[in-house]
Design an enzyme around this catalytic site. Structure first.
Site, short mmCIF file in Angstrom:
data_model
loop_
_atom_site.label_atom_id
_atom_site.label_comp_id
_atom_site.label_asym_id
_atom_site.label_seq_id
_atom_site.Cartn_x
_atom_site.Cartn_y
_atom_site.Cartn_z
N GLU A 119 96.90 -2.09 27.78
CA GLU A 119 96.35 -1.54 26.26
C GLU A 119 98.48 -1.82 25.96
O GLU A 119 99.42 -1.33 27.12
CB GLU A 119 96.37 -0.10 27.80
N GLY A 259 101.73 4.90 34.67
CA GLY A 259 101.25 5.81 35.94
C GLY A 259 100.08 4.00 36.18
O GLY A 259 100.37 3.86 37.57
N MET A 261 96.49 2.04 34.93
CA MET A 261 95.47 1.47 33.62
C MET A 261 94.08 0.93 34.43
O MET A 261 93.98 0.68 35.19
CB MET A 261 96.52 0.11 33.47
N GLU A 296 92.18 7.82 36.25
CA GLU A 296 91.58 6.49 35.79
C GLU A 296 90.12 5.90 36.15
O GLU A 296 89.82 5.37 35.46
CB GLU A 296 92.75 5.66 36.94
N GLU A 318 92.68 10.15 26.05
CA GLU A 318 93.39 10.90 26.56
C GLU A 318 93.77 12.32 27.38
O GLU A 318 93.09 12.67 27.88
CB GLU A 318 94.56 10.14 26.79
N1 TRP Z 1 95.89 4.49 29.53
C1 TRP Z 1 96.72 5.19 30.72
C2 TRP Z 1 96.32 5.92 31.32
O1 TRP Z 1 96.52 7.19 30.56
C3 TRP Z 1 97.57 4.81 30.52
C4 TRP Z 1 98.33 2.97 29.74
C5 TRP Z 1 98.82 3.51 28.45
C6 TRP Z 1 99.35 2.59 30.13
N2 TRP Z 1 99.14 2.40 27.90
C7 TRP Z 1 99.71 1.51 29.05
C8 TRP Z 1 99.93 2.41 31.32
C9 TRP Z 1 101.40 0.60 29.08
C10 TRP Z 1 100.66 1.08 31.61
C11 TRP Z 1 101.26 0.68 30.91
O2 TRP Z 1 95.99 6.08 32.36
ZN ZN Z 2 94.78 7.36 30.83
#
Ligand code: TRP
Ligand code: ZN
Length: 849
Positions: A119, A259, A261, A296, A318
């Site tokens: 992501e 944080g 994923m 998560e 989100e």
């Molecule tokens: N989708 C993840 C969350 O909200 C966060 C996320 C987005 C992320 N891009 C990322 C985490 C790149 C690590 C690296 O929990």
């Molecule tokens: Zn998230």
């Protein structure tokens, strides 16, 4: 930069091709890592365009269509494949070098383990693909690697095959039955300690739970596992949502940009949000782990089963998932304290984003680099927008809306508007006007005024709303309590504030009531109302809502600080109203007040929080005024603080520790016993909350024992990186004139590394964001230090560099001298050869302001 092109929400078009299945074969072999991707591609409509795939930093080996060498053209970021076929099998081989990947996007190495981060647009660094969230495919993944170095080979879904190969290698095959966008793909290969458990779902299915951590850390994985089980149970009971695979894996890695994923069935986490034991993790760390594990996990439904149509809809998953994790924490623990933390994020960080160059609506309309939009606006204001719908609909209708949303959209990639429509249709409540919350950037301002007519007993509250650039007023749920002079609650309700100016009338009152306005921060707006000291004192004592009492204390002390800023500017002596002192002492002595809430009341707003309350700031006067008020309060309450501190010393509970450490912080400013308390607490501590509480009191009070205790701490924790992060943070936030020299030395410390985002954030990020006086030194050295770090990071890790530039681009409230020094640094960045588009987007917007 030539490639820095913005993309627009208005240009969205459905994909011209879809990919229904993909078979990935990943051969992990250092620099010669090969990825073969075999996809079933289908043309979606009657057009003759070639297939254009996304790809970045890849070495292309071959492209084959239905067994024949394909005709293609490779250009920066794209692979264009000429074909007239409507349905075909596409086979692409790419070569990668994970060891050289310091951006931590795509496939990279973290401490000897392979892992991925896809992501938002990382999958295109693994293979050429339609890397957009509205292309959902079923994945089968074969992984092959050396068995000794990489005994665990993981991917999404269920393990369907494994076996041994020649040359000490082995392989596995995973299959994910759920179609998913590429950003949810994950792969891990490494050697770990494994904590295993299970969860029985409410429909009696057994789910295997696994937490993978670096060797030797097994004992630190239990809290994460317990949090996972609580999350699963909570999502069943509150949202009626059950897990859908037979296995749920969490892998903790040291090198991670954020944080955690939510990859389907295979979450990858920053070690910071997994590893904990009482010796090394604070109570706050424990809480952070519980909420991120929950976050998560909750994505499995809000994000994975129903995903985003395009990245402009990021808040769809989100904002909603943050709302869900906040509710999880609030149902498990103190609702008021959790709410206070969420409010602080909005007021201190989101309002700052709104008033800076990166201001955007929760559903952005134009984006250069998507990674720049994982923001407090999309996440936290997004959650506030969901919360407002919850307030307007109530829990029952809201849950009916969730049900309808899943019924309509399970397995789809949808928009924020689809979510609102489900809420609307399930509740029968018209959300037409409410939808402006998705499209309007900036912080709405609400001005309240009131009057009371003694003869008729009529109280009138007038609310006005303004938002720059907004043609239509917003639908604001405005929660209000009216208290009588004895503190009894007369009115407690949520007003539908929908007009630019609206008058609310309350009849039959004997006296002018005291109004608790925008209770519980019922909407993310700035409230203006000329509170008098007596009103705030009354609210601090009698408001029904604990959050409202805390709010009153913040307003009371903030007003006192701003008054003294004015005194200073007019060369008058500083003063502090007795009523302010007494009400803080009253709160301190109030035995009915929850300890954690008391701790929040004692946590006087930081200087940066205060900066967010104004449009322009005289930082030097603010520093003096804040210090004056704090010291006056501490001196006035010294005996009570000392007694309270002593009474809490031996209590083994989170709330007591929070309050005790706040007391110590105050005492460090005024008490001759502070040194003794700090040293004793540090030496006796059997948990990190107490050690760190002692150290940070030594840090804020610049106590004599500080350097000695810091050295002791360093010796003890040298080899525990997550604990050293705390030490780096204390160093970086020390308000001392030589802090920048110190930071330069610490960059050479054996525990520090520019390649590790956690280290970078704790040493450099916390200086820029948390040491406001030194960062904003009038000689500009703070800005220059950050700029040098950013120049370095721009190449190493553009995503982290762009996150850390934030304090430098939010300069509009500062004086001319500071602003011009900041702009000189930004110009230097803009001229940097090879500037990433991440930094380019923010820096160019800041300079254009
Ligand atoms: N989708 C993840 C969350 O909200 C966060 C996320 C987005 C992320 N891009 C990322 C985490 C790149 C690590 C690296 O929990
Ligand atoms: Zn998230």
């Amino acid at each position: 930069m030539t490639q820095a092109q913005a993309k627009y929400l208005k240009d969205y078009q459905a994909p011209p091709f879809t990919i229904e299945t993909i078979d990935l074969d990943v051969n992990l072999d250092g620099k010669n890592t090969l990825v073969k991707a075999v996809s079933k591609v289908k043309r979606t409509s009657n057009h003759a365009n070639p297939l254009v795939l996304d790809g970045e930093s890849l070495t292309l080996v071959s492209v084959v269509i239905d067994g024949q060498a394909a005709v293609y053209h490779e250009s920066e970021g794209h692979l264009t494949i000429a074909t007239g076929l409507d349905e075909f099998e596409l086979s692409i081989i790419t070569q990668l070098d994970p060891e050289a990947n310091s951006s931590l996007e795509g496939l990279y190495m973290s401490d000897g383990a392979y892992c991925t981060q896809c992501e938002a647009e990382g999958f295109r660094r693994i293979t050429y693909f339609l890397d957009r969230p509205d292309v959902l495919a079923k994945y089968t993944v074969r992984i092959e690697a050396d068995k000794l170095a990489f005994p665990f080979l993981l991917s999404n879904g269920n393990l369907i095959d494994k076996g041994e190969l020649d040359g000490g290698r082995h392989y596995v095959r995973w299959q994910d039955p759920f179609p998913k966008p590429a950003y949810l793909f994950a792969l891990v290969a490494g050697d770990f300690d494994l904590l295993q458990d299970e969860f029985i779902t409410r429909s009696h299915r057994k789910v295997v739970l696994q937490v993978f951590v670096d060797k030797g850390n097994l004992h630190k994985a239990h809290h994460a596992m317990a949090s996972l089980k609580k999350s699963m149970a909570w999502d069943e009971s509150r949202f009626d949502l059950e897990y859908d695979l037979d296995i749920y894996m969490i892998v903790a890695v040291d090198f991670f940009n954020m944080g955690a994923m939510e990859n389907k069935g295979l979450n990858i986490f920053n070690t910071k949000y997994v590893l904990a034991d009482t010796l090394t993790a604070t109570d706050d760390d424990y809480h952070g782990i519980e909420s991120v594990v929950g976050h998560e996990y909750f994505h499995n439904w809000t994000g994975n089963r129903v995903t985003c149509r395009d990245w402009f809809q990021l808040s769809l998953k989100e904002g909603l998932t943050v709302f869900r994790d906040q509710e999880f924490s609030s149902d498990l623990d103190s609702r008021a304290v959790n709410r206070i933390h969420a409010i602080k994020v909005i007021k201190n960080q989101q309002f700052a984003e709104d008033s800076g160059p990166m201001s955007h609506p929760i559903r952005p309309e134009s984006v250069i680099e998507m990674n720049n939009f994982y923001t407090v606006t999309v996440y936290n204001k997004g959650a506030e927008v969901i919360r407002m719908m919850h307030t307007l609909l109530g829990e029952t209708h809201f849950q009916a809306g969730m049900k309808l949303y899943f019924k309509r959209h399970d397995g789809q990639a949808v928009t924020c508007d689809d979510f609102v429509a489900a809420m609307e249709d399930a509740s029968g409540i018209d959300l037409t006007q409410f939808r402006f919350w998705y499209s309007q950037a900036g912080t709405p301002m609400v001005t309240a005024s009131d009057s009371f007519d003694a003869a008729s007993g009529r109280y009138q509250l007038t609310l006005k709303q303004t938002l720059a650039g907004c043609l239509s007023p917003l639908h604001i749920p405005f929660s209000l309590e009216l208290l009588d002079e004895k503190g009894l609650s007369l009115v407690n309700q949520v007003l539908n504030f929908i007009e630019a100016e609206q008058v609310f009338t309350f009849e039959g009152l004997n006296h002018k009531p005291v109004a608790s306005l925008l209770q519980d921060f019922s909407a993310p707006v700035k409230l203006h109302y000329p509170f008098e000291v007596d009103q705030l004192v009354h609210l601090m004592r009698f408001a029904s809502s604990e959050v409202a009492r805390w709010e009153a204390s913040v307003t009371l002390v903030s007003q006192a600080i701003w008054q003294n800023v004015e005194h200073l500017q007019q060369h008058q002596t500083m003063t502090l109203d007795e009523r302010v002192k007494d009400s803080f002492k009253g709160a301190l002595l109030d035995e009915k007040l929850d300890q954690a809430l008391k701790a929040e009341i004692l946590a006087i707003p930081s200087a940066s929080a205060l900066v967010e309350q104004t449009d322009t700031v005289d930082l030097d006067a603010l520093a003096l005024a804040r210090e004056f008020v704090l010291t006056e309060l501490a001196a006035y309450c010294e005996d009570e603080l000392t007694a309270l501190y002593r009474s809490l010393v031996n209590l083994d509970c989170t709330k007591a520790r929070a309050l005790k450490n706040q007391c110590l912080n105050w005492l460090s400013r005024v008490s001759s016993d502070a040194e003794t308390f700090v040293v004793e607490q540090f030496e006796k501590a059997n948990n990190m909350t107490d050690s760190l509480g002692a150290l940070s009191a030594a840090n804020t009070g610049s106590l004599t024992c500080r350097d000695h205790l810091m050295a002791q701490f360093e010796t003890r924790w040298r080899d525990t990186p997550l604990v050293m992060d705390k030490w780096f943070m204390l160093q970086a936030t020390h308000d001392s004139d030589d802090v920048i020299d110190k930071l330069r030395q610490l960059q050479q410390h054996s525990s520090f590394s520019m390649g590790n985002p956690n280290r970078v954030r704790s040493l450099i990020g916390s200086f820029a964001a948390g040491n406001i006086y030194q960062f904003h030194r009038i000689d500009g050295q703070g800005y220059e230090f950050l700029t040098e770090c950013l120049i370095n990071l721009n190449q190493l890790n553009p995503q982290v560099a762009a996150r850390m530039v934030t304090p430098l681009i939010q300069f509009s409230k500062f004086d001319e001298t500071r602003q011009s020094k900041i702009k000189a640094c930004l110009t230097r960045l803009l001229d940097l050869p090879g500037l990433s588009k991440d930094l380019f987007e923010k820096v160019s917007k800041a300079l254009a302001q």
